[in-house]
Design an enzyme around this catalytic site. Structure first.
Site: not given
Length: 276
Positions: A155, A236, A273
């Site tokens: 991320s 996600d 995610h």
């Protein structure tokens, strides 16, 4: 910068996972934490040095998230690679506004060197990760070959890994891989907020910390070879909301003349995610 102080050690996959702290000059004299997984050959006598993989964590995380949830250590032990887990931001800087939101300030250093007050003194995460940590590790006698390094992240940490790889001289890192990375931060809400808050010149300075912009400027294979691997999940929500934008990086790679072996971007059906 002070020397490493060991806080704990746990046996793991025939190696050790150690937690260290040190006083960081880059972070304005604050205490910095990091975890280091040392495979068995790094612990054995004879001083055999092992390659290093740096793992950069995402928003709200600390140095513990990847070490506890990432599942790296069995593979790292098999290939005799050390894994280094820095924190995601300074801690206790006392900058106004640093604790008001999850996506800016504490836990959200974005792996840049801030130039805007009140963040410039302490929020120097680029220098902390790329220069200070390798230096302190090299001086600690841990049998790590910090000149033989690769970098990865999740991320915000994927953004950090990509931009540090592309923003460092060729060969500094052997390769970069990223899980659900922020690929075009100057074009997404997370990146715009961070860069406008950390940089005196906002998105103008932010373009120097944007993987899509950096790959566009790399000049193609004739100017610089790259080894990039990205995995993002189609389930996600941040991908669906336009925070990650891997397609933008794919277009930049194609326009620059990189093929899908040099820049691999894989969309994994249904994955979300999470970094587990």
């Amino acid at each position: 910068m002070s020397s490493l102080e060991q806080k704990s050690s746990n046996k793991c996959c025939d190696g050790e996972l150690r937690k260290y702290s040190f006083t960081s000059s880059a972070l304005g004299g604050l205490s910095a934490n990091l975890n280091v997984f040392l495979p068995s050959s790094a612990l054995a006598g004879g001083g055999k040095k092992v390659p290093v993989l740096y793992y950069l964590a995402g928003l709200t995380c600390t140095e513990d998230n990847g070490a506890q949830k990432g599942g790296f250590h069995a593979a790292a032990a098999e290939h005799q690679i050390a894994v280094v887990y820095p924190d995601t931001s300074p801690r206790g800087a006392g900058a106004a506004g640093e604790d008001e939101a999850y996506d800016f300030g504490t836990g959200a250093g974005f792996y840049i060197d801030a130039t805007k007050e009140p963040f410039a003194k302490h929020y120097q995460m680029w220098t902390h990760v790329t220069k200070e940590i390798p230096d302190v590790l090299s001086k600690a006698g841990l049998n790590l070959d910090t000149s033989n390094a690769s970098i990865t992240g999740h991320s915000m940490g994927g953004h950090g890994a990509l931009t540090i790889y592309l923003g460092s001289p060729a060969g500094t890192y052997k390769s970069v891989s990223a899980f659900a990375p922020i690929c075009h931060p100057t074009a997404c809400p997370w990146g715009k907020k961070a860069f406008q808050g950390y940089f005196a010149n906002g998105l103008t300075d932010g373009s120097k910390h944007d993987a899509t912009e950096l790959l566009t400027a790399a000049g193609g294979p004739s100017a610089r070879n790259v080894d990039i691997l990205i995995d993002s999940g189609t389930g996600d929500n941040f991908y669906k909301d336009g925070q990650l934008l891997p397609e933008d990086l794919a277009k930049a790679a194609m326009s620059a003349g990189y093929d899908d072996k040099q820049v691999q971007i894989r969309l994994q059906d249904g994955y979300d995610h999470s970094c587990e």
